[in-house]
Design a protein around this motif. Structure first.
Motif, short mmCIF file in Angstrom:
data_model
loop_
_atom_site.label_atom_id
_atom_site.label_comp_id
_atom_site.label_asym_id
_atom_site.label_seq_id
_atom_site.Cartn_x
_atom_site.Cartn_y
_atom_site.Cartn_z
N GLY A 332 63.65 40.89 72.22
CA GLY A 332 64.41 41.99 72.42
C GLY A 332 64.69 42.73 71.17
N SER A 333 64.23 42.39 69.86
CA SER A 333 64.59 42.81 68.62
C SER A 333 63.87 44.07 68.55
CB SER A 333 64.36 41.98 67.75
OG SER A 333 62.88 41.36 67.70
N ALA A 334 63.02 44.48 69.46
CA ALA A 334 62.20 45.91 68.85
C ALA A 334 61.73 46.62 70.20
CB ALA A 334 61.03 45.59 67.90
N ALA A 335 61.36 47.84 70.11
CA ALA A 335 60.90 48.35 71.41
C ALA A 335 59.51 48.08 71.62
CB ALA A 335 61.19 50.03 71.20
N PRO A 336 58.99 48.09 72.80
CA PRO A 336 57.66 47.65 73.20
C PRO A 336 56.69 48.79 72.46
CG PRO A 336 59.07 48.24 75.17
CD PRO A 336 59.81 48.72 74.15
N ALA A 337 55.52 48.41 72.11
CA ALA A 337 54.47 49.12 71.30
C ALA A 337 53.22 48.88 72.00
CB ALA A 337 54.50 48.52 69.73
N GLN A 338 52.45 50.06 72.30
CA GLN A 338 51.29 49.94 73.05
C GLN A 338 50.12 49.30 72.10
OE1 GLN A 338 49.67 53.73 74.45
NE2 GLN A 338 47.82 52.86 75.56
N VAL A 339 49.38 48.47 72.44
CA VAL A 339 48.53 47.61 71.54
C VAL A 339 46.91 47.84 72.14
CG1 VAL A 339 50.12 45.94 70.79
CG2 VAL A 339 48.67 45.47 72.88
N SER A 340 47.02 48.17 73.39
CA SER A 340 45.71 48.49 73.89
C SER A 340 45.55 49.59 75.13
CB SER A 340 45.04 47.43 74.76
OG SER A 340 44.06 47.43 75.45
N THR A 341 44.38 50.50 75.00
CA THR A 341 44.21 51.29 75.99
C THR A 341 43.44 50.90 77.28
OG1 THR A 341 42.22 52.29 74.84
CG2 THR A 341 44.66 53.44 74.47
N VAL A 342 42.83 49.72 77.10
CA VAL A 342 42.35 49.10 78.35
C VAL A 342 43.42 48.69 79.23
CG1 VAL A 342 41.15 46.68 78.98
CG2 VAL A 342 40.69 47.81 76.64
N LYS A 343 43.13 49.19 80.52
CA LYS A 343 43.85 49.14 81.68
C LYS A 343 43.64 47.87 82.69
CE LYS A 343 44.59 54.00 81.71
NZ LYS A 343 44.32 55.37 82.34
N GLY A 344 44.46 46.95 82.56
CA GLY A 344 44.28 45.79 83.48
C GLY A 344 45.46 44.70 83.17
N LEU A 345 45.37 43.43 83.85
CA LEU A 345 46.28 42.41 83.76
C LEU A 345 46.03 41.62 82.29
CD1 LEU A 345 48.21 40.88 85.52
CD2 LEU A 345 46.54 39.36 85.82
N PRO A 346 47.21 41.85 81.49
CA PRO A 346 47.23 40.89 80.17
C PRO A 346 47.43 39.55 80.56
CG PRO A 346 49.35 42.07 80.73
CD PRO A 346 48.51 42.45 81.85
N ALA A 347 46.98 38.77 79.76
CA ALA A 347 47.19 37.30 79.52
C ALA A 347 46.91 36.69 78.24
CB ALA A 347 46.09 36.30 80.82
N TYR A 348 47.40 35.41 78.07
CA TYR A 348 47.19 34.96 76.67
C TYR A 348 46.24 33.68 76.82
CZ TYR A 348 50.33 38.32 74.27
OH TYR A 348 51.02 39.40 73.66
N ARG A 349 45.57 33.41 76.02
CA ARG A 349 44.58 32.20 75.99
C ARG A 349 45.26 31.24 74.96
NH1 ARG A 349 38.52 30.91 73.82
NH2 ARG A 349 38.48 28.58 74.57
N PRO A 350 45.82 30.11 75.53
CA PRO A 350 46.54 29.31 74.55
C PRO A 350 45.58 28.86 73.21
CG PRO A 350 46.66 28.52 76.89
CD PRO A 350 45.80 29.77 76.85
#
Length: 350
Positions: A332-350
């Motif tokens: 929570g040390s910073a406010a959210p920032a938009q990183v993509s205009t692609v609209k969908g479900l985010p996930a991270y690949r390990p």
């Protein structure tokens, strides 16, 4: 505004090319899953590279941002992927065509496989480039499957388990809806065509005034994390978040009001969604028994943040917004920032 229970999709690999046909490796661990050649910049969003529509074909991707600029937001460095409910999944700054509809994509713990629900409603796994698809379970019809997650565990030398006990963690858990009834189901990852079994959350204590049994229906949005097969999930009627753990013996804990939970990679923290003053906010809290303090990561939200996902290092949380995908520091040390205009479900690949 109440939390929308969207069945998004998550993203898979796409690899940028330079002049010629140079292949870049996909984000995540090194393996034989090399990525395909990317289409030239300027290809239509979601289109395949010229002359081919085969699974694994990469193309330029992105939704128009203010001013007409397209922002994909995924890269090999940030491990972020975004699935949009189409055949293509955003990753590494481009898209990959899986050759079938991809909904609610989730990654295996080693990043070598993706699980998703296809256009027929079946549960499918595939390589990161969309090839090697295997139908783990075929939808019988009349049901809606969503949001698969890979239950996993690693051997803990300090815990005594019976031989073969960890085999049960080679499992994918997903949500099933039939006639409005919600439940969690599971299938083994090494038995294609298996019939799903209902996952029944319960407490090892057998239920008591101090330890009541959790709801058996209305459960959805499972998300695994940690190293002991822990699964966070939401109960829709109660608007409650729970954690289920059966590493030694089954136990379920109530974690508070919210929905769409996600466990951190180490299982030590939980992020979830809760409506506050007309918008969906992201909250985090420790999963420890004696720690109940919550932190609002989006206290000044003027939009909705939903469907959160943890980065592999546990330092960043990505969330879906009406305009694309934003990220926020997990502390929570910073406010959210938009990183993509692609609209969908985010996930991270390990």
């Amino acid at each position: 505004m109440s939390v929308r229970n969207r069945f998004g999709t998550v993203a898979a690999i796409a690899l940028m090319t330079t002049v010629g046909a140079v292949l870049l490796s996909a984000c995540g661990p090194e393996s034989s899953d090399s990525g395909p050649t990317a289409a030239p910049t300027g290809a239509a969003p979601g289109s395949a590279a010229p002359g081919t529509a085969a699974p694994g074909t990469a193309s330029h991707s992105g939704s128009p941002a203010p001013g007409g600029k397209e922002v994909n937001g995924t890269s090999a460095a940030n491990h972020l992927t975004i699935s949009t409910g189409t055949q293509t999944v955003a990753m590494n700054g481009a898209t990959v065509d899986f050759g079938t509809t991809v909904r609610d994509l989730a990654w295996s713990p080693d990043g070598k496989k993706a699980a998703f629900v296809n256009g027929n409603g079946d549960l499918v796994t595939a390589n990161p480039d969309g090839t090697g698809k295997v139908t783990l379970a075929k939808n019988p019809g009349g049901e809606t499957w969503s949001h698969p997650t890979w239950q996993h565990a690693t051997t803990d030398p300090s815990v005594t388990t019976v031989p073969g006990a960890l085999d049960r963690f080679d499992t994918i858990v997903f949500a099933s809806s039939k006639g409005g009834a919600l439940k969690l189901e599971k299938v083994p990852t090494k038995t294609p065509g298996a019939t799903p079994e209902v996952l029944t959350p319960h407490n090892s204590e057998g239920g008591s005034e101090d330890m009541p049994q959790p709801p058996q229906t209305g459960n959805t949005w499972a998300n695994a994390g940690g190293h002991r097969g822990e699964i966070a999930y939401a109960n829709t009627p109660a608007n409650e978040v729970y954690i289920y753990d059966d590493y030694i013996r089954p136990a379920t804990r109530e974690m508070g009001k919210g929905s769409q939970p996600a466990l951190s990679p180490d299982g030590e923290h939980l992020v979830f969604v809760r409506s506050v003053n007309g918008h969906d906010h992201l909250f985090t809290r420790s999963t420890q028994f004696d720690q109940k303090a919550e932190k609002d990561l989006t206290p000044s939200a003027t939009t909705d943040y939903t469907e959160p996902a943890w980065s592999p290092d546990g330092k960043t949380i990505a969330a879906r917004t009406p305009d694309g995908v934003s990220t926020v520091p997990a502390d929570g040390s910073a406010a959210p920032a938009q990183v993509s205009t692609v609209k969908g479900l985010p996930a991270y690949r390990p």
